[in-house]
Design an enzyme around this catalytic site. Structure first.
Site, mmCIF file in Angstrom:
data_model
loop_
_atom_site.group_PDB
_atom_site.id
_atom_site.type_symbol
_atom_site.label_atom_id
_atom_site.label_comp_id
_atom_site.label_asym_id
_atom_site.label_seq_id
_atom_site.Cartn_x
_atom_site.Cartn_y
_atom_site.Cartn_z
ATOM 1 N N GLU A 196 0.840 -1.203 0.000
ATOM 2 C CA GLU A 196 0.000 0.000 0.000
ATOM 3 C C GLU A 196 0.874 1.251 0.000
ATOM 4 O O GLU A 196 1.809 1.373 0.788
ATOM 5 C CB GLU A 196 -0.898 -0.016 1.238
ATOM 6 N N LYS A 247 -9.946 1.406 -3.307
ATOM 7 C CA LYS A 247 -10.450 0.946 -2.011
ATOM 8 C C LYS A 247 -11.887 1.385 -1.815
ATOM 9 O O LYS A 247 -12.225 2.561 -1.931
ATOM 10 C CB LYS A 247 -9.564 1.485 -0.889
ATOM 11 N N CYS A 286 -5.666 -3.046 2.891
ATOM 12 C CA CYS A 286 -5.517 -2.807 4.333
ATOM 13 C C CYS A 286 -6.719 -3.297 5.121
ATOM 14 O O CYS A 286 -7.003 -4.484 5.201
ATOM 15 C CB CYS A 286 -5.246 -1.318 4.572
#
Length: 495
Positions: free
Chosen positions: A260, A316, A368
């Site tokens: 990330e 995301k 994440c």
């Protein structure tokens, strides 16, 4: 015992202890056998008390759980959030106090359905439903679910069958059976208790099958300092580090994954550099990396992109409140600015994004925090034959947070019977098999490249097909059964 729990505050202490004991079932302690013991203590603490006391003891159990299991929040706020120690401690306490309110829900539901012959299944159903509510309310915080601790326990086979909520349901049911057997000395209750743990041993853990294809992968871990990462020197260091590690260890791989925001810059700035790296890889290799994107309207996205002959992107979808966006900004924005609390404001991707592709892999992506949401990952796995998650667990420091995060990722692999590739900035970087076991991992807190092989998986687990609703429906039936029986009993005794 009931009198002692009421008069001497022992019940409140027992509830607090039950919550704290639950933390020991998760990584890095991995004492999953304490799960039923912790829930047995909570069950005992809720016996023969009024609704007000039940709510109080439920809240105390939540304080014990989140105070011990989510202590890493302080590290994120203080060490990496540019927040003073006193304010960081106050915000951490506030977080624990608020999150503990969620454990009042199973106490409330159980007390409404207690005092019936079905109070044991009602207790388990209340707990499982409360976990599902916690994963949804206010965007959700599905951390420290009971079932997450059981990747390596006898209950592991339940995960691909019904997901984490089914495992949590069985753990809570085990705790209630254990407590009732000991309280009433009804030793015959040990028979169904044993069955709950022995029957899963006869069930398959693998519902999907590997293909004949085998692909080599390289997961690159740069171990860059978070506080200086976005400075000009930090940007140059990031470029040099990831270029060097990839050249030294990843040139022969079919797939190279950077974590990330590996390069602390926008995609427009990073793309020439990334294309240069891609050009050094074999023609059929793919470079994937986390990157920040900005669209024409100026909206930022936390993204993952694939280069090579099958380019693609994933943005995301499930953002972190206060970390990536500010809930109720009109109400809270001014307050947080007064205290100089950093805020994020990032756009969310759509819920129908296609898998990223690399050779024979269709990769379901979770960035994440997304990996802790079982049904979100299930949707990704349904159209993919492998999973990938990238993260920046640098925010957790040396706390237990990254280890818990890794354990939840393992359960997602097991639930869906998919290989899972996890690339992080400083650990835990790992390759997880479709049975949820870690096949290889990189050392933490140092630059490293983890090389390995995986196979695309074909076929779907029952959980991947249906999601969590069958397990939650079962939990609801168990809860309502106790409630209906109690209501009928109360009505029959009414004058």
């Amino acid at each position: 015992m009931a009198s002692l729990l009421q008069r001497r505050g022992a019940g409140a202490l027992l509830a607090l202890l039950a919550g704290a004991l639950t933390t020991l079932t998760f990584a890095p302690f991995n004492l999953w056998g304490l799960g039923p013991v912790a829930l047995a203590a909570f069950y005992v603490a809720l016996q023969n008390i009024g609704l007000r006391q039940a709510l109080w003891r439920g809240w105390l159990a939540g304080v014990g759980l989140f105070g011990s299991g989510a202590s890493w929040v302080y590290v994120s706020i203080h060490d990496y959030g540019n927040t003073g120690g006193v304010l960081a401690a106050a915000l951490t306490i506030l977080f624990i106090v608020v999150m503990a309110l969620f454990i009042m829900l199973p106490a409330l539901l159980y007390r409404f359905c207690a005092a019936s012959r079905l109070d044991i299944p009602a207790f388990a159903g209340a707990w499982a439903l409360s976990e599902a509510f916690r994963s949804w309310a206010f965007t959700g915080f599905p951390w420290l679910f009971l079932g997450s601790a059981h990747v390596d326990s006898p209950l592991a086979a339940l995960a691909p069958l019904g997901g984490v909520y089914l495992v949590s349901l069985v753990v809570a049911l085990s705790g209630a059976l254990l407590a009732r057997a000991l309280l009433s000395r009804r030793w015959r209750l040990f028979a169904p208790l044993a069955a709950l743990w022995l029957i899963p041993l006869t069930l398959p853990t693998q519902w999907a099958r590997p293909t004949d294809d085998e692909l080599t992968v390289s997961l690159v871990q740069g171990d860059l300092a978070q506080l200086s990462k976005w400075t000009p020197d930090g940007q140059r260091d990031a470029v040099n580090t990831y270029f060097r590690l990839t050249r030294q260890h990843g040139l022969d791989s079919d797939l190279v994954i950077w974590p990330e925001t590996a390069l602390p810059m926008l995609e427009q700035q990073a793309m020439p550099l990334l294309q240069r790296v891609q050009s050094t890889l074999p023609a059929d290799s793919t470079l994937m990396t986390g990157i920040m994107q900005r669209d024409q309207r100026g909206t930022f996205y936390n993204s993952m992109i694939a280069l090579g002959d099958q380019p693609g992107q994933y943005r995301k979808e499930h953002l972190v409140p206060f970390g990536e966006y500010l809930p109720l900004e009109s109400l809270l924005g001014g307050v947080l600015r007064i205290f100089n609390i950093p805020m994020g404001n990032i756009g969310a991707g759509s819920d129908d994004q296609a898998p990223l592709r690399a050779g024979g892999l269709r990769l379901g992506v979770a960035i994440c925090y997304e990996i802790v949401y079982p049904d979100l990952v299930r949707q990704r796995a349904e159209n993919a034959n492998a999973l990938v998650t990238i993260s920046n667990d640098t925010w957790f420091g040396h706390s237990i947070g990254p280890l818990q995060h890794m354990q939840m990722a393992q359960l997602r692999a097991l639930e869906n019977n998919r290989y899972l590739l996890r690339a992080t900035n400083n650990g835990m970087t790992a390759i997880v098999g479709p049975n949820g076991h870690i096949l290889a991992r990189a050392p933490r807190f140092e630059p490293a490249v983890l090389n390995g092989t995986i196979q695309p998986m074909e076929g779907l687990t029952p959980f991947t097909r249906t999601g969590s609703w069958p397990a939650l429906l079962l939990a609801l039936i168990m809860l309502l059964g106790g409630g209906i029986l109690r209501t009928r009993h109360r009505d029959s005794n009414a004058p």
